[in-house]
Write a protein that holds these residues in place. Structure first.
Motif, short mmCIF file in Angstrom:
data_model
loop_
_atom_site.label_atom_id
_atom_site.label_comp_id
_atom_site.label_asym_id
_atom_site.label_seq_id
_atom_site.Cartn_x
_atom_site.Cartn_y
_atom_site.Cartn_z
N ALA A 78 0.84 -1.21 0.00
CA ALA A 78 0.00 0.00 0.00
C ALA A 78 0.87 1.26 0.00
CB ALA A 78 -0.94 0.00 1.21
N LEU A 79 1.90 1.29 0.83
CA LEU A 79 2.80 2.44 0.87
C LEU A 79 3.54 2.61 -0.47
CD1 LEU A 79 4.25 2.04 4.46
CD2 LEU A 79 2.80 3.93 3.65
N PHE A 80 4.03 1.51 -1.00
CA PHE A 80 4.75 1.59 -2.27
C PHE A 80 3.80 1.97 -3.41
CE2 PHE A 80 7.42 0.01 -5.78
CZ PHE A 80 8.55 0.74 -5.48
N GLY A 81 2.56 1.52 -3.33
CA GLY A 81 1.56 1.92 -4.31
C GLY A 81 1.35 3.42 -4.31
N GLU A 82 1.41 4.04 -3.14
CA GLU A 82 1.28 5.49 -3.06
C GLU A 82 2.45 6.20 -3.75
OE1 GLU A 82 -0.19 7.47 0.43
OE2 GLU A 82 -0.85 5.55 1.27
N VAL A 83 3.64 5.63 -3.62
CA VAL A 83 4.81 6.19 -4.30
C VAL A 83 4.59 6.12 -5.82
CG1 VAL A 83 7.27 5.85 -4.81
CG2 VAL A 83 6.44 5.69 -2.45
N LEU A 84 4.11 4.99 -6.30
CA LEU A 84 3.89 4.83 -7.74
C LEU A 84 2.78 5.75 -8.24
CD1 LEU A 84 4.29 0.97 -8.08
CD2 LEU A 84 5.98 2.76 -8.54
N SER A 85 1.72 5.91 -7.47
CA SER A 85 0.65 6.83 -7.85
C SER A 85 1.15 8.27 -7.92
CB SER A 85 -0.52 6.75 -6.86
OG SER A 85 -1.14 5.50 -6.95
N TYR A 86 1.98 8.64 -6.97
CA TYR A 86 2.53 9.99 -6.97
C TYR A 86 3.46 10.19 -8.16
CZ TYR A 86 4.17 14.47 -5.25
OH TYR A 86 4.46 15.80 -5.14
N GLY A 95 6.63 15.69 -16.63
CA GLY A 95 7.36 14.86 -17.59
C GLY A 95 8.35 13.91 -16.97
N MET A 96 8.20 13.63 -15.68
CA MET A 96 9.11 12.70 -15.02
C MET A 96 8.99 11.33 -15.69
SD MET A 96 9.40 11.79 -10.95
CE MET A 96 10.91 12.53 -10.39
N GLN A 97 10.13 10.68 -15.84
CA GLN A 97 10.17 9.35 -16.43
C GLN A 97 10.50 8.31 -15.37
OE1 GLN A 97 12.65 9.05 -20.05
NE2 GLN A 97 13.11 11.20 -19.66
N SER A 98 10.08 7.09 -15.60
CA SER A 98 10.49 5.97 -14.76
C SER A 98 11.46 5.15 -15.59
CB SER A 98 9.28 5.12 -14.37
OG SER A 98 9.71 3.96 -13.68
N LEU A 99 12.69 5.04 -15.10
CA LEU A 99 13.73 4.34 -15.85
C LEU A 99 14.41 3.31 -14.97
CD1 LEU A 99 15.48 7.39 -17.58
CD2 LEU A 99 13.83 5.82 -18.61
N SER A 100 14.79 2.21 -15.59
CA SER A 100 15.66 1.25 -14.91
C SER A 100 17.07 1.83 -14.87
CB SER A 100 15.66 -0.08 -15.68
OG SER A 100 16.27 0.12 -16.95
N MET A 101 17.96 1.17 -14.19
CA MET A 101 19.34 1.63 -14.17
C MET A 101 19.92 1.62 -15.60
SD MET A 101 19.88 2.34 -11.03
CE MET A 101 21.64 2.39 -10.79
N ALA A 102 19.61 0.58 -16.35
CA ALA A 102 20.08 0.51 -17.74
C ALA A 102 19.45 1.63 -18.57
CB ALA A 102 19.75 -0.85 -18.34
N GLY A 103 18.19 1.95 -18.29
CA GLY A 103 17.53 3.04 -18.99
C GLY A 103 18.18 4.38 -18.73
N VAL A 104 18.62 4.61 -17.50
CA VAL A 104 19.31 5.85 -17.15
C VAL A 104 20.61 5.94 -17.95
CG1 VAL A 104 20.54 7.07 -15.32
CG2 VAL A 104 18.29 6.09 -14.86
N LEU A 105 21.38 4.88 -17.97
CA LEU A 105 22.65 4.89 -18.72
C LEU A 105 22.41 5.08 -20.21
CD1 LEU A 105 24.71 2.15 -16.88
CD2 LEU A 105 24.90 4.63 -16.69
N ASN A 106 21.36 4.48 -20.73
CA ASN A 106 21.03 4.65 -22.14
C ASN A 106 20.68 6.11 -22.43
OD1 ASN A 106 20.51 3.68 -24.81
ND2 ASN A 106 18.33 3.82 -24.35
N ALA A 107 19.90 6.74 -21.56
CA ALA A 107 19.54 8.15 -21.74
C ALA A 107 20.78 9.03 -21.72
CB ALA A 107 18.54 8.59 -20.67
#
Length: 125
Positions: A78-86, A95-107
């Motif tokens: 439930a707490l983590f769900g609130e983080v994801l909803s926010y 325009g915030m993005q959700s990226l994996s660590m590999a996604g950050v390096l790719n960007a």
């Protein structure tokens, strides 16, 4: 009052050929009944830092151990769900993005200037 210092991460930098350094922002501490009263406070601090990252074009990197959610799964999810909803709100507003660590390096590898990178939330387990 940030007790743990600066909780926003800069975009990673290459410290040696093929080796990048990226700091974590916050460990997502699991819910425990003995500290239940602090769970909302911790969630508020996470959300405030996420918004600062969105406004500043920086990274907010949350890390956790999935097995930590096992003792109180309902409360932790439930707490983590609130983080994801926010995060979804910040994505829509800033325009915030959700990226994996590999996604950050790719960007980072695709950009000439880090100034043009969007803010992002990274999660690692």
């Amino acid at each position: 009052l940030p007790l743990a210092g600066n909780d926003l991460a800069d975009w990673p930098t290459e410290v040696a050929p093929g080796l990048y350094e990226m700091q974590a922002s916050r460990y997502f501490r699991p819910y425990t009944s003995s500290l239940a009263g602090l769970a909302r406070l911790a969630l508020r601090r996470i959300k405030q830092a996420m918004k600062r990252a969105a406004l500043a074009g920086r990274i907010y990197h949350i890390w956790f151990h999935p097995e930590d959610f096992g003792l109180y799964p309902t409360e932790n999810l439930a707490l983590f769900g609130e983080v994801l909803s926010y995060y979804q709100q910040l994505r829509d507003q800033y325009g915030m993005q959700s990226l994996s660590m590999a996604g950050v390096l790719n960007a980072v590898s695709q950009m000439d200037s880090q100034a043009s990178l969007s803010p992002c939330l990274t999660l690692s387990a």
